[in-house]
Motif scaffolding. Structure first.
Motif, PDB file in Angstrom:
ATOM      1  N   CYS A 171     -38.379  71.224 142.371  1.00 16.86           N
ATOM      2  CA  CYS A 171     -37.565  72.169 141.624  1.00 16.86           C
ATOM      3  C   CYS A 171     -37.929  73.611 141.969  1.00 16.86           C
ATOM      4  N   ARG A 172     -39.195  73.805 142.333  1.00 14.54           N
ATOM      5  CA  ARG A 172     -39.606  75.135 142.766  1.00 14.54           C
ATOM      6  C   ARG A 172     -38.879  75.484 144.071  1.00 14.54           C
ATOM      7  N   LYS A 173     -38.881  74.535 144.994  1.00 13.82           N
ATOM      8  CA  LYS A 173     -38.220  74.756 146.284  1.00 13.82           C
ATOM      9  C   LYS A 173     -36.717  74.969 146.100  1.00 13.82           C
ATOM     10  N   LEU A 174     -36.161  74.195 145.202  1.00 11.06           N
ATOM     11  CA  LEU A 174     -34.723  74.318 144.952  1.00 11.06           C
ATOM     12  C   LEU A 174     -34.407  75.720 144.422  1.00 11.06           C
ATOM     13  N   THR A 175     -35.218  76.160 143.475  1.00 16.13           N
ATOM     14  CA  THR A 175     -34.990  77.490 142.904  1.00 16.13           C
ATOM     15  C   THR A 175     -35.199  78.554 143.986  1.00 16.13           C
ATOM     16  N   ASN A 176     -36.245  78.379 144.732  1.00 17.81           N
ATOM     17  CA  ASN A 176     -36.490  79.284 145.866  1.00 17.81           C
ATOM     18  C   ASN A 176     -35.306  79.326 146.803  1.00 17.81           C
ATOM     19  N   LEU A 181     -30.621  82.300 148.914  1.00 11.34           N
ATOM     20  CA  LEU A 181     -29.176  82.478 149.072  1.00 11.34           C
ATOM     21  C   LEU A 181     -28.675  83.738 148.361  1.00 11.34           C
ATOM     22  N   GLY A 182     -29.618  84.456 147.775  1.00  7.26           N
ATOM     23  CA  GLY A 182     -29.238  85.735 147.180  1.00  7.26           C
ATOM     24  C   GLY A 182     -29.175  85.798 145.665  1.00  7.26           C
ATOM     25  N   CYS A 183     -29.491  84.720 145.001  1.00 14.24           N
ATOM     26  CA  CYS A 183     -29.425  84.731 143.540  1.00 14.24           C
ATOM     27  C   CYS A 183     -30.508  85.623 142.934  1.00 14.24           C
ATOM     28  N   LYS A 184     -30.123  86.369 141.921  1.00 15.93           N
ATOM     29  CA  LYS A 184     -31.061  87.286 141.253  1.00 15.93           C
ATOM     30  C   LYS A 184     -31.370  86.840 139.829  1.00 15.93           C
ATOM     31  N   TYR A 202     -38.909  71.812 135.032  1.00 15.78           N
ATOM     32  CA  TYR A 202     -38.925  73.115 134.360  1.00 15.78           C
ATOM     33  C   TYR A 202     -40.097  73.946 134.878  1.00 15.78           C
ATOM     34  N   ASP A 203     -41.226  73.296 134.996  1.00 15.97           N
ATOM     35  CA  ASP A 203     -42.393  74.011 135.499  1.00 15.97           C
ATOM     36  C   ASP A 203     -42.144  74.579 136.894  1.00 15.97           C
ATOM     37  N   GLY A 204     -41.531  73.776 137.731  1.00 18.83           N
ATOM     38  CA  GLY A 204     -41.239  74.237 139.086  1.00 18.83           C
ATOM     39  C   GLY A 204     -40.296  75.426 139.077  1.00 18.83           C
ATOM     40  N   TYR A 205     -39.338  75.342 138.200  1.00 17.40           N
ATOM     41  CA  TYR A 205     -38.360  76.433 138.068  1.00 17.40           C
ATOM     42  C   TYR A 205     -39.063  77.730 137.667  1.00 17.40           C
ATOM     43  N   ILE A 206     -39.885  77.610 136.634  1.00 19.04           N
ATOM     44  CA  ILE A 206     -40.602  78.787 136.138  1.00 19.04           C
ATOM     45  C   ILE A 206     -41.522  79.373 137.218  1.00 19.04           C
ATOM     46  N   GLN A 207     -42.197  78.497 137.939  1.00 23.29           N
ATOM     47  CA  GLN A 207     -43.063  78.959 139.030  1.00 23.29           C
ATOM     48  C   GLN A 207     -42.285  79.824 140.008  1.00 23.29           C
ATOM     49  N   SER A 208     -41.114  79.317 140.366  1.00 28.55           N
ATOM     50  CA  SER A 208     -40.303  80.045 141.334  1.00 28.55           C
ATOM     51  C   SER A 208     -39.837  81.384 140.775  1.00 28.55           C
ATOM     52  N   ILE A 209     -39.425  81.352 139.523  1.00 30.85           N
ATOM     53  CA  ILE A 209     -38.990  82.597 138.875  1.00 30.85           C
ATOM     54  C   ILE A 209     -40.111  83.630 138.951  1.00 30.85           C
ATOM     55  N   ARG A 210     -41.306  83.213 138.611  1.00 27.96           N
ATOM     56  CA  ARG A 210     -42.460  84.111 138.632  1.00 27.96           C
ATOM     57  C   ARG A 210     -42.761  84.609 140.037  1.00 27.96           C
ATOM     58  N   GLU A 211     -42.889  83.652 140.943  1.00 30.59           N
ATOM     59  CA  GLU A 211     -43.196  84.005 142.337  1.00 30.59           C
ATOM     60  C   GLU A 211     -42.259  85.077 142.875  1.00 30.59           C
ATOM     61  N   ASN A 212     -40.997  84.912 142.505  1.00 28.64           N
ATOM     62  CA  ASN A 212     -39.992  85.813 143.043  1.00 28.64           C
ATOM     63  C   ASN A 212     -39.748  87.034 142.163  1.00 28.64           C
ATOM     64  N   GLY A 213     -40.481  87.087 141.085  1.00 31.68           N
ATOM     65  CA  GLY A 213     -40.349  88.228 140.184  1.00 31.68           C
ATOM     66  C   GLY A 213     -38.953  88.399 139.615  1.00 31.68           C
ATOM     67  N   LEU A 214     -38.304  87.269 139.337  1.00 26.87           N
ATOM     68  CA  LEU A 214     -36.943  87.358 138.789  1.00 26.87           C
ATOM     69  C   LEU A 214     -36.953  87.585 137.287  1.00 26.87           C
ATOM     70  N   TYR A 215     -35.848  88.089 136.832  1.00 29.26           N
ATOM     71  CA  TYR A 215     -35.677  88.288 135.404  1.00 29.26           C
ATOM     72  C   TYR A 215     -35.620  86.932 134.714  1.00 29.26           C
ATOM     73  N   PHE A 216     -36.155  86.883 133.530  1.00 24.96           N
ATOM     74  CA  PHE A 216     -36.101  85.625 132.788  1.00 24.96           C
ATOM     75  C   PHE A 216     -36.097  85.876 131.284  1.00 24.96           C
ATOM     76  N   SER A 217     -35.274  85.149 130.589  1.00 26.98           N
ATOM     77  CA  SER A 217     -35.358  85.181 129.133  1.00 26.98           C
ATOM     78  C   SER A 217     -35.007  83.797 128.602  1.00 26.98           C
ATOM     79  N   ASP A 218     -35.366  83.552 127.367  1.00 28.69           N
ATOM     80  CA  ASP A 218     -35.228  82.223 126.810  1.00 28.69           C
ATOM     81  C   ASP A 218     -33.789  81.710 126.770  1.00 28.69           C
ATOM     82  N   ASP A 219     -32.856  82.641 126.621  1.00 28.26           N
ATOM     83  CA  ASP A 219     -31.474  82.154 126.537  1.00 28.26           C
ATOM     84  C   ASP A 219     -30.910  81.786 127.913  1.00 28.26           C
TER      85      ASP A 219
END
Lengths: 330, 330
Positions: A171-176, A181-184, A202-219
């Motif tokens: 899931c980390r790779k998928l998010t990456n 592909l340009g998603c912000k 979910y963990d993989g997703y969050i890892q990727s979000i962090r690694e890439n410094g993307l915006y994140f919020s609970d909603d």
DNA sequence: CTGAAAGCGCTTACAG
DNA sequence: CTGAAAGCGCTTACAG
């Protein structure tokens, strides 16, 4: 066709002029039976259309040549392509190796179904098709030392046989990949939180979000049952709360299917990329949305699990944990 | 947990101070066991955590408490929602009535798989999930008088137990329904011609076309494998050959799914109404196309078949043929 | 109401 | 290389 009375091993023995023991050995292909008797026995078996009774054999040597499975009580999981495909993998492999697949169903309580299966001596081993957090079935099977394979991983034990995808990594790779592909701004729709699959992804997703410094919020996160309708609703909620979302990761093919239905139903076209597990199980439809599929090889997982279980039953050496490859496509 | 040695009926008998025979009768709930002994026996069973061996029982009374099924060799049918849903119905019902479901797989040859199942004494009866024209499996089972239920109907025998939809009628009504909605030129996409389901539905379609005096030509009919890709291709061909087609009847949910994918993929919007069997199995998606769904109740069919098979095994009276209701929606 | 005994159809030491 | 015999864990006439 004549209604013939049951021909047993004794019948064959008599007809071939040998003892039951010899017939049994011939069938079991024991080395020290002379070729000539063996040949004669097989000839008689053929002629009499003899078929050994699996039940009698089972009782004598306590081997049922059945692998057990429990039918999930909730329709959602049963109808899930993952379950279907892995079930098929299991049954196919079992068949190839001379086993049949026994499905137990026991209403709401999976552990009871398993207990009944195990205690009845109807199966030699079981395959648990999914890993739920705090699963008492795993506990039970492990305690009584009954052979079993867990599809997925256990949070509590590292001494049980499992077959799994590296879901965190996948899931980390998928998010990456979506980031590539340009998603912000990437949302997440997952299944129930009590399944290991979901938490890992979910963990993989969050890892990727962090690694890439993307915006994140609970909603930006939705979790629900593994079904279409909820996928539809989740997509709706996500998009209503985050109009500017340009990517979404979905952990399940039924949920994906609902989500894409929602997308197709809205009028204005969204510029959004979807990364989904098992997207291809639903359709080869190249919709107007860009879809990145991740294929965990459900059928392979089933095949592998069954192969492994039978290897254990046949006292072959197997690894405790097997990780099956996934593929990202699109 | 202690690793206890196997507790058998003998253990229980000894502990309760009675004979095996009495324990056996208590378990079988024979009327003429005194309540006090019965009570004592159950207490001991509970305390010793005794579970009867299904295998030993099987051998003694030649009842396996398993219903058999054969896994279709082709993925298309296995992946078909009809198969999935009816399988689930079977397994569920079996469970409720104290049976398990045994799945055999034997590569390409279904009859061999059945033979193995039957001869091994592993099952008390079998359910054939689909009716193929000239099916040798039906022949075999009927010859040896082995209990079985055919889902679908047999063209050759009227003395076997079947559970079916009235496919001719259903498809006629469905086609009529499209006519009622204003369709003037209605095409047909069906599955393989060697399945009874397809021929029946085709017959119903033709009946309706005739009744309503609609235009018809051979290029308005497509028949293919039961899968998505072919549904896609068939829809394409149909529309290319008949640009003015305003309705289409589809006999299968996977085929429907492919067809609708094609429709979604073409740019110009077509004015066409689709009537499909099992359209709802795929999606609740209200696409831009008007879809009339026909629900044959696959799960019900499975449940019914299993109920009937077990009734037969338990010597209850059952009808030879059962027709399950369908519903037209939309 | 309950028990002794045979039987279901195989397998597997043991002995030769 | 093969057989006699015990055993797997139940059920079920038969007898009392």
């Amino acid at each position: 066709m004549e209604k013939q009375r049951k021909v047993t091993m004794q019948t064959v023995a008599d007809e071939a002029g040998v003892s039951k023991a010899t017939v049994s050995r011939a069938i079991g292909n024991y080395p020290d039976i002379s070729d000539s008797t063996k040949k004669k026995i097989f000839e008689v078996m053929e002629r009499l259309n003899y078929h050994p009774s699996a039940i009698a054999r089972s009782l004598a040597n306590r081997i049922s040549k059945n692998v057990g499975l429990v039918l999930p009580a909730d329709d959602d999981f049963f109808m899930n392509p993952f379950f279907q495909e892995s079930l098929r993998g299991v049954a196919k492999t079992a068949g190839k190796r001379g086993y049949d697949t026994l499905i137990a169903y026991n209403g709401k309580n999976e552990t009871n179904a398993i207990k009944r299966l195990v205690n009845s001596n109807k199966v030699d081993g079981v395959i648990l098709m999914r890993s739920v957090i705090g699963d008492s079935t795993v506990n039970y099977l492990r305690d009584i030392e009954f052979p079993f394979i867990l599809i997925g991983k256990s949070e509590e034990y590292d001494d049980i046989y499992t077959v799994d995808t590296d879901n965190v990594d996948a899931c980390r790779k998928l998010t990456n990949h979506l980031v590539g592909l340009g998603c912000k701004k990437i949302g997440f729709i997952g299944g129930k939180r009590d399944s290991m699959v979901t938490t890992d992804r979910y963990d993989g997703y969050i890892q990727s979000i962090r690694e890439n410094g993307l915006y994140f919020s609970d909603d930006m996160v939705e979790e629900n049952e593994f079904n279409k309708l909820e996928g539809y609703m989740s997509m709706k909620k996500l998009l209503e709360a985050n109009g500017d979302m340009d990517g979404v990761v979905i952990t399940d093919s039924l949920i994906f299917s609902g989500a894409i239905d929602y997308l197709s139903s809205v009028c204005e076209e969204k510029d959004i990329i979807i990364g989904a597990f098992g997207a291809e199980s639903n359709s080869f439809n190249k919709s107007k949305y860009k879809v990145v599929n991740i294929d965990v090889g459900s059928m392979k997982i089933g095949e592998f699990s069954c192969e492994k279980l039978i290897d254990i039953l046949e006292k072959k050496d197997v690894d405790l944990t097997d990780i099956v490859d996934y593929k990202i496509e699109g």
